[in-house]
Design a protein around this motif. Structure first.
Motif, mmCIF file in Angstrom:
data_model
loop_
_atom_site.group_PDB
_atom_site.id
_atom_site.type_symbol
_atom_site.label_atom_id
_atom_site.label_comp_id
_atom_site.label_asym_id
_atom_site.label_seq_id
_atom_site.Cartn_x
_atom_site.Cartn_y
_atom_site.Cartn_z
ATOM 1 N N VAL A 132 0.753 -1.247 -0.076
ATOM 2 C CA VAL A 132 0.007 0.160 -0.028
ATOM 3 C C VAL A 132 0.738 1.284 -0.027
ATOM 4 C CG1 VAL A 132 -1.634 1.280 1.286
ATOM 5 C CG2 VAL A 132 -1.954 -1.102 0.916
ATOM 6 N N GLY A 133 1.848 1.236 0.736
ATOM 7 C CA GLY A 133 3.028 2.292 0.508
ATOM 8 C C GLY A 133 2.879 3.065 1.782
ATOM 9 N N PRO A 134 3.848 4.171 1.945
ATOM 10 C CA PRO A 134 4.097 4.860 3.343
ATOM 11 C C PRO A 134 3.055 5.204 4.167
ATOM 12 C CG PRO A 134 4.868 6.150 1.479
ATOM 13 C CD PRO A 134 4.328 4.779 0.734
ATOM 14 N N ASP A 135 1.709 5.605 3.524
ATOM 15 C CA ASP A 135 0.674 5.967 4.171
ATOM 16 C C ASP A 135 -0.208 4.861 4.621
ATOM 17 O OD1 ASP A 135 -0.104 5.483 1.720
ATOM 18 O OD2 ASP A 135 -1.394 7.223 1.425
ATOM 19 N N ALA A 136 0.298 3.702 4.498
ATOM 20 C CA ALA A 136 -0.538 2.439 5.165
ATOM 21 C C ALA A 136 -0.789 2.417 6.560
ATOM 22 C CB ALA A 136 0.067 1.143 4.676
ATOM 23 N N PRO A 137 -2.004 2.336 7.156
ATOM 24 C CA PRO A 137 -2.042 2.256 8.371
ATOM 25 C C PRO A 137 -1.223 1.283 9.243
ATOM 26 C CG PRO A 137 -3.905 1.328 7.324
ATOM 27 C CD PRO A 137 -3.013 1.852 6.469
ATOM 28 N N ARG A 138 -0.808 1.477 10.311
ATOM 29 C CA ARG A 138 -0.388 0.554 11.429
ATOM 30 C C ARG A 138 -1.253 -0.530 11.829
ATOM 31 N NH1 ARG A 138 3.633 1.367 16.408
ATOM 32 N NH2 ARG A 138 3.147 -0.600 17.541
ATOM 33 N N ILE A 139 -1.100 -1.789 11.597
ATOM 34 C CA ILE A 139 -2.078 -2.832 12.230
ATOM 35 C C ILE A 139 -1.005 -3.813 13.064
ATOM 36 C CG2 ILE A 139 -3.020 -4.999 11.612
ATOM 37 C CD1 ILE A 139 -3.512 -3.919 8.811
ATOM 38 N N ASP A 140 -1.743 -3.688 14.261
ATOM 39 C CA ASP A 140 -0.983 -4.604 15.534
ATOM 40 C C ASP A 140 -1.651 -5.889 15.725
ATOM 41 O OD1 ASP A 140 1.322 -2.525 15.764
ATOM 42 O OD2 ASP A 140 0.224 -1.604 17.527
ATOM 43 N N LYS A 141 -0.972 -7.057 15.562
ATOM 44 C CA LYS A 141 -1.622 -8.150 15.771
ATOM 45 C C LYS A 141 -1.967 -8.379 17.350
ATOM 46 C CE LYS A 141 -0.982 -13.227 15.404
ATOM 47 N NZ LYS A 141 -1.113 -13.624 16.726
ATOM 48 N N LEU A 142 -3.273 -8.748 17.557
ATOM 49 C CA LEU A 142 -3.753 -9.129 18.746
ATOM 50 C C LEU A 142 -2.967 -10.563 19.194
ATOM 51 C CD1 LEU A 142 -7.504 -8.448 18.505
ATOM 52 C CD2 LEU A 142 -5.957 -7.116 19.979
ATOM 53 N N ARG A 143 -2.849 -10.830 20.425
ATOM 54 C CA ARG A 143 -2.270 -12.075 21.028
ATOM 55 C C ARG A 143 -3.078 -13.291 20.729
ATOM 56 N NH1 ARG A 143 -4.487 -13.740 25.505
ATOM 57 N NH2 ARG A 143 -5.875 -12.381 26.904
ATOM 58 N N GLN A 144 -2.105 -14.410 20.898
ATOM 59 C CA GLN A 144 -2.838 -15.710 20.756
ATOM 60 C C GLN A 144 -3.790 -15.882 21.863
ATOM 61 O OE1 GLN A 144 0.744 -16.118 21.210
ATOM 62 N NE2 GLN A 144 1.320 -15.976 18.998
ATOM 63 N N TYR A 145 -4.576 -16.773 21.719
ATOM 64 C CA TYR A 145 -5.931 -17.020 22.624
ATOM 65 C C TYR A 145 -6.321 -18.451 23.073
ATOM 66 C CZ TYR A 145 -7.797 -16.818 18.061
ATOM 67 O OH TYR A 145 -8.183 -16.887 16.704
ATOM 68 N N TRP A 146 -5.124 -19.270 22.982
ATOM 69 C CA TRP A 146 -5.391 -20.666 23.035
ATOM 70 C C TRP A 146 -5.812 -21.179 24.343
ATOM 71 C CZ3 TRP A 146 -0.861 -18.561 24.243
ATOM 72 C CH2 TRP A 146 -0.350 -19.027 25.255
ATOM 73 N N ASP A 147 -5.859 -20.602 25.310
ATOM 74 C CA ASP A 147 -6.124 -20.768 26.743
ATOM 75 C C ASP A 147 -7.379 -19.680 27.049
ATOM 76 O OD1 ASP A 147 -4.460 -18.474 27.071
ATOM 77 O OD2 ASP A 147 -3.378 -19.448 28.954
ATOM 78 N N HIS A 148 -7.780 -19.001 26.278
ATOM 79 C CA HIS A 148 -8.669 -18.022 26.676
ATOM 80 C C HIS A 148 -10.315 -18.821 26.908
ATOM 81 C CE1 HIS A 148 -11.505 -14.721 26.670
ATOM 82 N NE2 HIS A 148 -10.468 -13.807 26.976
ATOM 83 N N PRO A 149 -10.737 -18.255 27.634
ATOM 84 C CA PRO A 149 -11.970 -19.051 28.026
ATOM 85 C C PRO A 149 -13.102 -19.097 26.941
ATOM 86 C CG PRO A 149 -11.564 -17.773 29.781
ATOM 87 C CD PRO A 149 -10.510 -17.554 29.195
ATOM 88 N N GLY A 150 -13.055 -18.090 25.832
ATOM 89 C CA GLY A 150 -13.929 -17.958 25.109
ATOM 90 C C GLY A 150 -13.421 -18.789 23.940
ATOM 91 N N PHE A 151 -12.453 -19.279 23.958
ATOM 92 C CA PHE A 151 -11.897 -20.356 22.850
ATOM 93 C C PHE A 151 -12.174 -21.762 23.345
ATOM 94 C CE2 PHE A 151 -8.320 -22.851 20.915
ATOM 95 C CZ PHE A 151 -9.067 -22.982 19.511
ATOM 96 N N VAL A 152 -11.796 -22.007 24.748
ATOM 97 C CA VAL A 152 -11.667 -23.457 25.518
ATOM 98 C C VAL A 152 -13.146 -23.922 25.821
ATOM 99 C CG1 VAL A 152 -11.023 -24.577 27.490
ATOM 100 C CG2 VAL A 152 -9.404 -22.970 26.386
ATOM 101 N N GLU A 153 -13.876 -22.936 26.404
ATOM 102 C CA GLU A 153 -15.321 -23.374 26.606
ATOM 103 C C GLU A 153 -16.317 -23.797 25.525
ATOM 104 O OE1 GLU A 153 -16.942 -20.366 29.034
ATOM 105 O OE2 GLU A 153 -15.711 -20.746 31.010
ATOM 106 N N PRO A 154 -16.306 -23.346 24.471
ATOM 107 C CA PRO A 154 -17.029 -23.739 23.213
ATOM 108 C C PRO A 154 -16.353 -24.989 22.722
ATOM 109 C CG PRO A 154 -16.715 -21.082 22.746
ATOM 110 C CD PRO A 154 -15.815 -21.782 23.922
#
Length: 342
Positions: A132-154
């Motif tokens: 996209v070039g120098p004016d592309a927005p910054r994107i920071d990846k959220l962390r992993q979630y292997w042990d998050h209740p919202g992933f484990v419980e389902p």
């Protein structure tokens, strides 16, 4: 750091028969996948009319996240971009720029550490921004979630539901089998700063799900969806080989849980619902496949919690835990391998 958008980042998949080969070319570029394996995988997609379920699953998740944000007063637009098929991430980044977005958080549909499940997404973000070039927005990846209740419980509730379909009289000879995408042994060894993080996280998730869903049953972690050259060692055993070993050991029933995945995309519906189910039938094993989180409200709420945690890391509500689940790990730039940001 302030953010003004969230981006759902996923693998992507073909939505027409004519998309299959171009899509697979994107997936396998630079990976030296044997032509016969490529042709085999193409037939898997054609078995389902050349359509992967994953894009529609992303649309459904996108709609659910937007509704959840709105219901909880989180005023952030949510975009969607893929690694391997349209909407391509670079096009999404260009749209972010055109909409005046300067910084965004990226939620990736992969819960674990490792090159393919984390680092490659960081590289994809960097490549899309560079395109996209120098004016592309910054994107920071959220962390992993292997042990998050919202992933484990389902996952745990899906395992319990799958077990309920099996004969309770055979409970003592029932085995719980967790599966995840196999990767090269060398890649598994280098996952994380000290190595082995992909396997370690999967084993922790398996233990959490098993303890919640069926603490009385034995369980195993096995692998599926191998795609590399035969001379390169990958994580084993394959789920089909493991089913044969279980049958020879006197196991009569299996519940298979794809804890490596967040939705029932093609590698789930082919490798498990088709191939593994056929293997189980040939062996005389009762077989039940547990579902994945998909758009489970707890999984959708987890996305919001990961976002609010990043927006205000000092907020105790953003760090809350359910039951006795362990503290959540923090995804850092070095969670898989050293990262060079543009």
């Amino acid at each position: 750091m302030s953010y003004d958008a969230v981006v759902l980042i996923s693998f992507g998949g073909p939505e027409r028969p004519e998309d299959v080969l171009p899509f697979l070319a994107n997936v396998t570029r630079g990976r030296n996948v044997p032509p016969d394996r490529l042709a085999e995988v193409a037939e898997h997609y054609r078995h389902f009319g050349g359509v992967s379920p994953i894009n529609q699953q992303c649309r459904d998740l996108l709609a659910a996240i937007r509704a959840d944000f709105a219901a909880h007063g989180l005023d952030l637009p949510v975009y969607w971009g893929n690694r391997n098929w349209h909407p391509m991430l670079a096009d999404t980044v260009a749209q972010l720029r055109d909409d005046g977005i300067t910084s965004a958080l990226g939620f990736v549909t992969s819960a674990y550490s490792g090159y393919s499940s984390c680092r490659q997404y960081l590289d994809d973000i960097a490549s899309a921004r560079a395109a996209v070039g120098p004016d592309a927005p910054r994107i920071d990846k959220l962390r992993q979630y292997w042990d998050h209740p919202g992933f484990v419980e389902p996952h745990a509730d899906a395992v319990a539901a799958a077990l309920d379909t099996l004969d309770p009289a055979r409970r003592d000879s029932t085995r719980l089998v967790f599966t995840a995408h196999s990767i090269p042994v060398s890649m598994a060894a280098s996952a994380g700063p000290q190595g082995g993080r992909y396997e370690a996280q999967l084993r922790e998730t398996a233990a959490l799900v098993a303890e919640r869903a069926a603490p009385d049953l034995r369980y195993d972690l096995v692998w599926q969806s191998r795609s590399g050259p035969p001379q390169v060692p990958w994580l084993e055993p394959d789920v089909n080989d493991h089913l044969r070993a279980l049958a020879a050991d006197g196991v009569t029933s299996v519940a298979v849980s794809p804890i490596g995945f967040v939705s029932d995309h093609l590698e789930v519906v082919w490798d498990l619902d088709t191939e593994a189910a056929t293997t189980a039938k040939e062996l005389g094993l009762d077989f039940a496949r547990a579902g994945t989180p998909g758009t489970d409200p707890r999984f959708v709420a987890m996305v919001r919690e990961l976002v609010t945690e990043r927006l205000d890391p000092a907020d105790p509500a953003a760090r809350r835990r359910l039951g006795t689940l362990p503290a959540w790990d923090t995804c850092s730039a070095g969670c898989c391998q050293p990262v060079r940001r543009p």
